[in-house]
Write a protein that holds these residues in place. Structure first.
Motif, PDB file in Angstrom:
ATOM      1  N   HIS A  58      32.049  28.103  39.326  1.00  0.00           N
ATOM      2  CA  HIS A  58      31.366  28.115  38.032  1.00  0.00           C
ATOM      3  C   HIS A  58      30.880  29.509  37.664  1.00  0.00           C
ATOM      4  O   HIS A  58      30.285  29.701  36.619  1.00  0.00           O
ATOM      5  CB  HIS A  58      30.192  27.138  38.075  1.00  0.00           C
ATOM      6  CG  HIS A  58      30.589  25.733  38.388  1.00  0.00           C
ATOM      7  ND1 HIS A  58      31.345  24.965  37.535  1.00  0.00           N
ATOM      8  CD2 HIS A  58      30.369  24.983  39.499  1.00  0.00           C
ATOM      9  CE1 HIS A  58      31.558  23.775  38.072  1.00  0.00           C
ATOM     10  NE2 HIS A  58      30.975  23.757  39.257  1.00  0.00           N
ATOM     11  N   SER A  59      31.095  30.490  38.540  1.00  0.00           N
ATOM     12  CA  SER A  59      30.640  31.851  38.256  1.00  0.00           C
ATOM     13  C   SER A  59      31.794  32.821  38.474  1.00  0.00           C
ATOM     14  O   SER A  59      31.901  33.442  39.522  1.00  0.00           O
ATOM     15  CB  SER A  59      29.460  32.212  39.171  1.00  0.00           C
ATOM     16  OG  SER A  59      28.406  31.296  39.006  1.00  0.00           O
ATOM     17  N   PRO A  60      32.681  32.929  37.496  1.00  0.00           N
ATOM     18  CA  PRO A  60      33.898  33.731  37.676  1.00  0.00           C
ATOM     19  C   PRO A  60      33.715  35.213  37.396  1.00  0.00           C
ATOM     20  O   PRO A  60      34.687  35.926  37.191  1.00  0.00           O
ATOM     21  CB  PRO A  60      34.848  33.100  36.661  1.00  0.00           C
ATOM     22  CG  PRO A  60      33.946  32.674  35.550  1.00  0.00           C
ATOM     23  CD  PRO A  60      32.663  32.233  36.196  1.00  0.00           C
ATOM     24  N   GLY A  61      32.470  35.709  37.380  1.00  0.00           N
ATOM     25  CA  GLY A  61      32.239  37.080  36.967  1.00  0.00           C
ATOM     26  C   GLY A  61      32.943  38.118  37.810  1.00  0.00           C
ATOM     27  O   GLY A  61      33.276  39.193  37.312  1.00  0.00           O
ATOM     28  N   THR A  62      33.165  37.844  39.091  1.00  0.00           N
ATOM     29  CA  THR A  62      33.842  38.806  39.965  1.00  0.00           C
ATOM     30  C   THR A  62      35.275  38.380  40.276  1.00  0.00           C
ATOM     31  O   THR A  62      35.927  38.989  41.113  1.00  0.00           O
ATOM     32  CB  THR A  62      33.067  38.975  41.289  1.00  0.00           C
ATOM     33  OG1 THR A  62      33.037  37.728  41.986  1.00  0.00           O
ATOM     34  CG2 THR A  62      31.644  39.454  41.032  1.00  0.00           C
ATOM     35  N   ALA A  63      35.749  37.327  39.618  1.00  0.00           N
ATOM     36  CA  ALA A  63      37.058  36.782  39.955  1.00  0.00           C
ATOM     37  C   ALA A  63      38.178  37.816  39.788  1.00  0.00           C
ATOM     38  O   ALA A  63      39.060  37.937  40.639  1.00  0.00           O
ATOM     39  CB  ALA A  63      37.354  35.549  39.102  1.00  0.00           C
ATOM     40  N   GLU A  64      38.147  38.551  38.678  1.00  0.00           N
ATOM     41  CA  GLU A  64      39.208  39.531  38.435  1.00  0.00           C
ATOM     42  C   GLU A  64      39.198  40.619  39.501  1.00  0.00           C
ATOM     43  O   GLU A  64      40.256  41.023  40.000  1.00  0.00           O
ATOM     44  CB  GLU A  64      39.027  40.146  37.050  1.00  0.00           C
ATOM     45  CG  GLU A  64      40.159  41.095  36.657  1.00  0.00           C
ATOM     46  CD  GLU A  64      40.025  41.604  35.231  1.00  0.00           C
ATOM     47  OE1 GLU A  64      40.656  42.638  34.919  1.00  0.00           O
ATOM     48  OE2 GLU A  64      39.275  40.984  34.434  1.00  0.00           O
ATOM     49  N   LEU A  65      38.011  41.084  39.863  1.00  0.00           N
ATOM     50  CA  LEU A  65      37.929  42.110  40.901  1.00  0.00           C
ATOM     51  C   LEU A  65      38.396  41.555  42.252  1.00  0.00           C
ATOM     52  O   LEU A  65      39.095  42.255  42.997  1.00  0.00           O
ATOM     53  CB  LEU A  65      36.495  42.626  41.020  1.00  0.00           C
ATOM     54  CG  LEU A  65      36.272  43.664  42.124  1.00  0.00           C
ATOM     55  CD1 LEU A  65      37.116  44.915  41.870  1.00  0.00           C
ATOM     56  CD2 LEU A  65      34.797  44.031  42.237  1.00  0.00           C
ATOM     57  N   ARG A  66      38.045  40.317  42.543  1.00  0.00           N
ATOM     58  CA  ARG A  66      38.468  39.736  43.819  1.00  0.00           C
ATOM     59  C   ARG A  66      39.994  39.609  43.894  1.00  0.00           C
ATOM     60  O   ARG A  66      40.594  39.822  44.935  1.00  0.00           O
ATOM     61  CB  ARG A  66      37.792  38.383  44.029  1.00  0.00           C
ATOM     62  CG  ARG A  66      36.332  38.516  44.458  1.00  0.00           C
ATOM     63  CD  ARG A  66      35.700  37.172  44.740  1.00  0.00           C
ATOM     64  NE  ARG A  66      35.197  36.544  43.528  1.00  0.00           N
ATOM     65  CZ  ARG A  66      35.470  35.318  43.145  1.00  0.00           C
ATOM     66  NH1 ARG A  66      36.295  34.572  43.861  1.00  0.00           N
ATOM     67  NH2 ARG A  66      34.955  34.813  42.050  1.00  0.00           N
ATOM     68  N   GLU A  67      40.596  39.269  42.771  1.00  0.00           N
ATOM     69  CA  GLU A  67      42.063  39.215  42.749  1.00  0.00           C
ATOM     70  C   GLU A  67      42.652  40.588  43.022  1.00  0.00           C
ATOM     71  O   GLU A  67      43.640  40.725  43.753  1.00  0.00           O
ATOM     72  CB  GLU A  67      42.531  38.686  41.393  1.00  0.00           C
ATOM     73  CG  GLU A  67      42.246  37.210  41.173  1.00  0.00           C
ATOM     74  CD  GLU A  67      42.746  36.731  39.823  1.00  0.00           C
ATOM     75  OE1 GLU A  67      43.449  37.538  39.152  1.00  0.00           O
ATOM     76  OE2 GLU A  67      42.446  35.595  39.444  1.00  0.00           O
ATOM     77  N   TRP A  68      42.057  41.604  42.446  1.00  0.00           N
ATOM     78  CA  TRP A  68      42.541  42.963  42.693  1.00  0.00           C
ATOM     79  C   TRP A  68      42.346  43.353  44.154  1.00  0.00           C
ATOM     80  O   TRP A  68      43.216  43.978  44.763  1.00  0.00           O
ATOM     81  CB  TRP A  68      41.789  43.938  41.789  1.00  0.00           C
ATOM     82  CG  TRP A  68      42.205  45.373  41.979  1.00  0.00           C
ATOM     83  CD1 TRP A  68      43.282  45.998  41.420  1.00  0.00           C
ATOM     84  CD2 TRP A  68      41.565  46.349  42.814  1.00  0.00           C
ATOM     85  NE1 TRP A  68      43.355  47.308  41.839  1.00  0.00           N
ATOM     86  CE2 TRP A  68      42.318  47.554  42.703  1.00  0.00           C
ATOM     87  CE3 TRP A  68      40.449  46.341  43.628  1.00  0.00           C
ATOM     88  CZ2 TRP A  68      41.966  48.713  43.378  1.00  0.00           C
ATOM     89  CZ3 TRP A  68      40.093  47.494  44.308  1.00  0.00           C
ATOM     90  CH2 TRP A  68      40.853  48.662  44.195  1.00  0.00           C
ATOM     91  N   MET A  69      41.215  42.990  44.748  1.00  0.00           N
ATOM     92  CA  MET A  69      40.949  43.298  46.155  1.00  0.00           C
ATOM     93  C   MET A  69      41.987  42.641  47.066  1.00  0.00           C
ATOM     94  O   MET A  69      42.461  43.241  48.043  1.00  0.00           O
ATOM     95  CB  MET A  69      39.536  42.847  46.535  1.00  0.00           C
ATOM     96  CG  MET A  69      38.434  43.668  45.855  1.00  0.00           C
ATOM     97  SD  MET A  69      36.790  42.875  45.922  1.00  0.00           S
ATOM     98  CE  MET A  69      36.395  43.098  47.671  1.00  0.00           C
TER      99      MET A  69
END
Length: 335
Positions: free
Chosen positions: A228-239
């Motif tokens: 429910h808190s996707p704020g870091t999702a894009e960065l995690r995908e990049w990591m």
């Protein structure tokens, strides 16, 4: 140790009676755990060939007892055998262990029969029984890794160690899972009758006399997520897409166009850990998968997972899992 120096402690000395072991079972007992206690102790012999233990199964209500399989077991003895037992072992019962009434159906009365010197041990989630009875208060204990969070919520005054195979507080012992019961029983034989006897029992049972490490290699290792808190999702995908490359916290913050402080706060709020801790978990998780499913050399796995060198991977792997990468591979893939 309490309970091991009593008469009939099973040391194999001349004229000594066998050490009395009572296995206290309840409806829904796990057959493997019931069987392994008999398997280990019944094979322990002193140098002169005499058996060191007498094992009897008992129940608050003797007779036909259900198991968690499609068969029952016949239990001849009632809890009167606890009066003379030197050691009492309680196997898990998935039908009852984690419920509110874990000491119901005569279990509270059964435990009340134990003397102050009687050694008592639990296997797997039977630690809930000992904790509910107050036998683990401010004591170190373990249970099956799947039940850890539930156990902690119910018994915050127990010093729970979820990683070890078993714990030994002197009189009270606990084992983490079904197979950990073998480690615990061999430990008791080793204490009572010596390493030579325990090692011989292990050889006859075709198990290692002592296992290094704990439960960690058997626990799935995903990072906690909050969908429910996707704020870091894009960065995690990049990591994850660049997991083989070294990275700093400052570089991650720059990639996310925020300050280091903001990034750290967001990860803590959403994931429950720092960005670099999360990345390390992903690297260890990928390494576990490759060790289990591929024939890649450890050096290549280390590079692919972003550890740089095999030595670096070994250090982080042991810290997270408790065993070396090569030992882990041997366990889950074979030598």
């Amino acid at each position: 140790m309490s309970g091991t120096s009593t008469p009939g402690s099973g040391t194999g000395s001349e004229g000594a009676a066998p050490h009395e072991v009572a296995v206290l079972v309840r409806p829904g007992v796990l057959p493997m755990e019931l069987g392994l206690v008999h398997q280990i102790f019944s094979r322990a012999r002193a140098a002169d060939g005499r058996y060191g233990y007498r094992v009897r199964t008992c129940a608050p209500r003797p007779g036909t007892v259900t198991t968690d399989a499609d068969f029952t077991v016949g239990v001849e003895h009632g809890t009167d055998v606890l009066d003379t037992a030197h050691t009492v072992i309680i196997p898990a019962s998935h039908a009852a262990d984690e419920g509110a009434d874990v000491l119901g159906d005569g279990m509270r009365e059964a435990l009340a029969r134990l003397g102050p010197q009687t050694r008592i041990a639990s296997i797997c989630t039977a630690a809930f029984v000992l904790a509910e009875a107050g036998l683990l208060t401010r004591q170190r204990a373990t249970t099956h890794w799947l039940a850890v969070e539930h156990f902690r919520r119910r018994f915050p005054d127990v010093l729970l160690d979820p990683d070890v195979l078993f714990t030994d507080n002197g009189r009270v012992l606990t084992a983490g899972g079904e197979a950990s019961g073998i480690d615990l029983c061999l430990h008791l034989v080793r204490q009572d009758m010596g390493s030579a006897v325990a090692n011989e029992v292990a050889r006859r049972t075709v198990v290692p006399p002592f296992r290094h490490g704990g439960q960690a290699p058997y626990i799935p290792y995903p990072a906690p997520e909050n969908s429910h808190s996707p704020g870091t999702a894009e960065l995690r995908e990049w990591m994850l897409s660049t997991i083989d490359r070294p990275v700093t916290l400052a570089a991650l913050a720059a990639q996310a166009h925020v300050s280091v402080r903001t990034l750290t706060r967001r990860f803590q709020d959403e994931i429950g850990m720092s960005p670099l801790d999360w990345l390390l978990r992903q690297r260890v998780g990928l390494a576990r998968e490759l060790l289990e499913t591929s024939d890649l050399p450890v050096e290549q796995i280390a590079a692919r997972c972003g550890f740089g060198t095999a030595a670096g991977m070994r250090r982080h792997f042991i810290a997270a899992i408790g065993v070396s990468p090569r030992s882990y591979r041997a366990t889950f893939r074979g030598p």
